[in-house]
Design a protein around this motif. Structure first.
Motif, PDB file in Angstrom:
ATOM      1  N   THR A  48       0.851  -1.189   0.000  1.00 52.34           N
ATOM      2  CA  THR A  48       0.000   0.000   0.000  1.00 52.34           C
ATOM      3  C   THR A  48       0.891   1.244   0.000  1.00 52.34           C
ATOM      4  OG1 THR A  48      -0.121   0.101   2.426  1.00 52.34           O
ATOM      5  CG2 THR A  48      -1.863  -1.126   1.298  1.00 52.34           C
ATOM      6  N   GLY A  49       0.382   2.326  -0.558  1.00 54.30           N
ATOM      7  CA  GLY A  49       1.110   3.587  -0.513  1.00 54.30           C
ATOM      8  C   GLY A  49       1.129   4.294  -1.864  1.00 54.30           C
ATOM      9  N   TYR A  50       1.639   5.527  -1.854  1.00 51.84           N
ATOM     10  CA  TYR A  50       1.696   6.341  -3.066  1.00 51.84           C
ATOM     11  C   TYR A  50       2.903   5.950  -3.915  1.00 51.84           C
ATOM     12  CZ  TYR A  50      -1.977   9.388  -1.308  1.00 51.84           C
ATOM     13  OH  TYR A  50      -3.182   9.886  -0.862  1.00 51.84           O
ATOM     14  N   VAL A  51       2.659   5.797  -5.230  1.00 53.99           N
ATOM     15  CA  VAL A  51       3.726   5.415  -6.165  1.00 53.99           C
ATOM     16  C   VAL A  51       3.572   6.231  -7.445  1.00 53.99           C
ATOM     17  CG1 VAL A  51       3.867   3.057  -5.276  1.00 53.99           C
ATOM     18  CG2 VAL A  51       2.363   3.570  -7.227  1.00 53.99           C
ATOM     19  N   LEU A  60     -13.483   4.504   0.715  1.00 54.37           N
ATOM     20  CA  LEU A  60     -13.628   5.738  -0.053  1.00 54.37           C
ATOM     21  C   LEU A  60     -14.834   6.541   0.430  1.00 54.37           C
ATOM     22  CD1 LEU A  60     -12.838   4.442  -3.661  1.00 54.37           C
ATOM     23  CD2 LEU A  60     -11.496   6.087  -2.346  1.00 54.37           C
ATOM     24  N   GLN A  61     -15.915   5.838   0.744  1.00 56.83           N
ATOM     25  CA  GLN A  61     -17.124   6.519   1.222  1.00 56.83           C
ATOM     26  C   GLN A  61     -16.891   7.130   2.603  1.00 56.83           C
ATOM     27  OE1 GLN A  61     -20.645   6.621  -0.181  1.00 56.83           O
ATOM     28  NE2 GLN A  61     -20.475   8.246   1.317  1.00 56.83           N
ATOM     29  N   ARG A  62     -16.291   6.358   3.475  1.00 61.70           N
ATOM     30  CA  ARG A  62     -16.134   6.771   4.875  1.00 61.70           C
ATOM     31  C   ARG A  62     -15.040   7.816   5.062  1.00 61.70           C
ATOM     32  NH1 ARG A  62     -14.926   2.122   6.581  1.00 61.70           N
ATOM     33  NH2 ARG A  62     -12.663   2.445   6.437  1.00 61.70           N
ATOM     34  N   ASP A  63     -13.887   7.609   4.442  1.00 64.65           N
ATOM     35  CA  ASP A  63     -12.720   8.436   4.721  1.00 64.65           C
ATOM     36  C   ASP A  63     -12.455   9.531   3.693  1.00 64.65           C
ATOM     37  OD1 ASP A  63     -12.285   6.812   6.932  1.00 64.65           O
ATOM     38  OD2 ASP A  63     -11.016   5.412   5.796  1.00 64.65           O
ATOM     39  N   ALA A  64     -13.021   9.391   2.490  1.00 66.69           N
ATOM     40  CA  ALA A  64     -12.779  10.397   1.453  1.00 66.69           C
ATOM     41  C   ALA A  64     -14.077  11.035   0.957  1.00 66.69           C
ATOM     42  CB  ALA A  64     -12.029   9.765   0.280  1.00 66.69           C
ATOM     43  N   GLY A  65     -15.206  10.573   1.464  1.00 63.65           N
ATOM     44  CA  GLY A  65     -16.486  11.132   1.047  1.00 63.65           C
ATOM     45  C   GLY A  65     -16.812  10.882  -0.414  1.00 63.65           C
ATOM     46  N   ILE A  66     -16.277   9.795  -0.967  1.00 61.65           N
ATOM     47  CA  ILE A  66     -16.479   9.472  -2.384  1.00 61.65           C
ATOM     48  C   ILE A  66     -17.407   8.277  -2.511  1.00 61.65           C
ATOM     49  CG2 ILE A  66     -15.356   8.666  -4.494  1.00 61.65           C
ATOM     50  CD1 ILE A  66     -12.823  10.122  -3.567  1.00 61.65           C
ATOM     51  N   GLU A  74      -4.146  10.667  -6.614  1.00 67.34           N
ATOM     52  CA  GLU A  74      -3.712  11.338  -5.396  1.00 67.34           C
ATOM     53  C   GLU A  74      -4.584  12.541  -5.056  1.00 67.34           C
ATOM     54  OE1 GLU A  74       0.536  12.972  -3.543  1.00 67.34           O
ATOM     55  OE2 GLU A  74       0.251  12.891  -5.724  1.00 67.34           O
ATOM     56  N   HIS A  75      -5.016  13.316  -6.064  1.00 61.88           N
ATOM     57  CA  HIS A  75      -5.729  14.567  -5.777  1.00 61.88           C
ATOM     58  C   HIS A  75      -7.122  14.344  -5.200  1.00 61.88           C
ATOM     59  CE1 HIS A  75      -7.619  13.828  -9.733  1.00 61.88           C
ATOM     60  NE2 HIS A  75      -8.572  14.640  -9.317  1.00 61.88           N
ATOM     61  N   LYS A  76      -7.599  13.098  -5.231  1.00 61.76           N
ATOM     62  CA  LYS A  76      -8.904  12.786  -4.659  1.00 61.76           C
ATOM     63  C   LYS A  76      -8.812  12.330  -3.202  1.00 61.76           C
ATOM     64  CE  LYS A  76     -11.623  13.416  -8.265  1.00 61.76           C
ATOM     65  NZ  LYS A  76     -12.768  14.361  -8.255  1.00 61.76           N
ATOM     66  N   LEU A  77      -7.597  12.137  -2.717  1.00 60.96           N
ATOM     67  CA  LEU A  77      -7.414  11.566  -1.380  1.00 60.96           C
ATOM     68  C   LEU A  77      -6.592  12.499  -0.499  1.00 60.96           C
ATOM     69  CD1 LEU A  77      -6.413   7.984  -2.574  1.00 60.96           C
ATOM     70  CD2 LEU A  77      -8.720   8.781  -2.015  1.00 60.96           C
ATOM     71  N   SER A  78      -6.680  12.289   0.794  1.00 62.81           N
ATOM     72  CA  SER A  78      -5.857  13.042   1.745  1.00 62.81           C
ATOM     73  C   SER A  78      -4.500  12.365   1.891  1.00 62.81           C
ATOM     74  CB  SER A  78      -6.554  13.105   3.107  1.00 62.81           C
ATOM     75  OG  SER A  78      -6.709  11.807   3.646  1.00 62.81           O
TER      76      SER A  78
END
Length: 241
Positions: A106-109, A168-174, A150-154
């Motif tokens: 997991t993580g940003y790449v 996505l629903q709970r933590d990013a409101g998506i 990335e721009h859709k997430l914190s």
């Protein structure tokens, strides 16, 4: 069952074998008799039997293992309709199995070129990558690769629990609204087949999906590799009048 005298002999043999499977005379996973023995049982030539078995293999009803024999294919336990937007967690639970996850990465790449296109990424934007092995009652079922822009997430976003949809629903409101999907089959894959504990004779079903939010923005690019002996998909088609 009555047959027209013009029906090709190999088609009759196909129906005979299917009836043996349906009645339980031949069970899933059972090895078929040798070609010589089976042709004698069915009272047909070996060439006729070979043609029937070739078609049954194409229909995924039998499985040939080179150097081992020919077997009745096991029926997939898990089924899904491609017209239905479902999570793998829900698919497993529907069959009365317990879902679990082995987290592999997991993580940003940095994204690949197809990530940029499918997710409509901004310049120099990364993707949040998740690699997981999904299991049903502890048995490997699906190898999942999921990517999100990335721009859709914190910055502190992370997947918690079994379902990416829920995270996505709970933590990013998506909210995921719909997806575009493609499915194909590949043979043995040196790395993924090993992770899924597949024999060389078991192909993989590859489900590629682009998920969109309520505003039609691409949110989730998924590649899911399913064991074809455990999972099957169907499509509901309606006639257009």
């Amino acid at each position: 069952m009555e047959y027209n005298y013009q029906t090709p002999r190999y088609l009759l043999v196909i129906e005979q074998i299917k009836e043996k499977i349906h009645s339980g005379e031949l069970e899933p996973g059972e090895r078929l008799p040798s070609e010589m023995e089976f042709s004698k049982q069915l009272r047909v030539s070996r060439n006729t039997l070979r043609e029937a078995l070739r078609i049954l293999e194409e229909e995924n009803i039998i499985l040939r293992k080179h150097g081992v024999g020919t077997f009745v294919n096991r029926k997939p336990q898990f089924k899904g309709g491609l017209e239905e937007l479902f999570s793998i967690t829900d698919m497993i639970k529907r069959e009365g199995k317990e879902p679990s996850t082995e987290w592999l990465s997991t993580g940003y790449v940095e994204p690949h070129s197809d990530d940029r296109e499918e997710l409509e990424l901004e310049t120099d934007e990364r993707v949040y990558l998740v690699k997981r092995l999904r299991k049903a009652d502890g048995e490997p079922l699906v190898y999942c690769i999921d990517k999100m822009p990335e721009h859709k997430l914190s910055n502190d976003f992370e997947i918690k629990g079994e379902s990416i949809f829920d995270a996505l629903q709970r933590d990013a409101g998506i909210t995921i609204s719909y997806a575009k999907a493609d499915i194909n089959t590949i043979g043995y894959h040196q790395d993924i087949s090993k992770i899924l504990e597949c024999d060389r004779d078991i192909p993989l079903l590859v489900l590629k999906q682009i998920h969109y939010d309520l505003d039609d923005h691409p949110i989730l690019y998924s590649l899911n590799f399913f064991r074809s002996d455990q999972v099957s998909f169907n499509v509901f088609r309606k006639r257009m009048v």
